[in-house]
Design a protein around this motif. Structure first.
Motif: not given
Length: 180
Positions: A137-146, A83-100
């Motif tokens: 709730k958009y965390e996995l979508k963000l990871y997929e895009m990255i 249930l908690e996974e489905k509700l996905a309350l709150g926010y996450i901050a994601v730090n990404v290091i990628t090639t320039d």
């Protein structure tokens, strides 16, 4: 109906699944600062708990009821986590290091994510470092895009305790993210 041993076991099992699921959600709401909603939910939680425990204590001579109580508790933990996974309350901050060479910051901004980026210097070459804030709730979508843009991107995520100011608070408000 409660005289039937199997029915009693099923009722105890279900009551405990519901109770522990409520407990899990209430705890998460408390940790997320949703005091009043957590307090409201706890009213139902305690009623369910007392009924379930009462059924077990009234029938302590039946070991299967105690087993049903324990199994219901364990299953309630699993259901609460789902249930908690489905509700996905709150926010996450994601730090990404990628090639320039990637256009990842612009791509993510176009999709509605709040992105702060800066030049970074890695061991082998220059990089782009980014900090991205998004609803969980958009965390996995963000990871997929990255990963689709840069499969070798270095990603670290965490839950911010407090958010104040910035582009996210003023502009994003999930407008573009809702369209994803």
């Amino acid at each position: 109906m409660l005289e039937n041993g199997l029915v009693m076991m099923i009722i105890i099992l279900l009551i405990n699944i519901v109770y522990v699921s409520f407990f899990t959600i209430r705890m998460i709401l408390t940790l997320k600062g949703q005091r009043y909603l957590a307090a409201f939910l706890s009213t139902f939680e305690v009623v369910i708990y007392v009924v379930g425990l009462g059924l077990v204590l009234d029938n302590l001579n039946e070991i299967q009821n105690l087993i049903a109580y324990a199994l219901g508790y364990a299953m309630g933990v699993l259901v609460g986590m789902k249930l908690e996974e489905k509700l996905a309350l709150g926010y996450i901050a994601v730090n990404v290091i990628t090639t320039d060479e990637t256009e990842l910051p612009a791509t993510l901004r176009d999709q509605g994510y709040g992105v702060t980026s800066w030049a970074a210097h890695g061991r082998e070459r220059d990089r782009i470092a980014m900090q991205i804030l998004t609803p969980r709730k958009y965390e996995l979508k963000l990871y997929e895009m990255i990963k689709s843009t840069d499969p070798k991107a270095f990603i670290i995520s965490y839950e911010p305790k407090q958010i104040h100011g910035g582009f996210w608070v003023k502009q994003v408000r999930r407008s573009k993210l809702e369209e994803l």
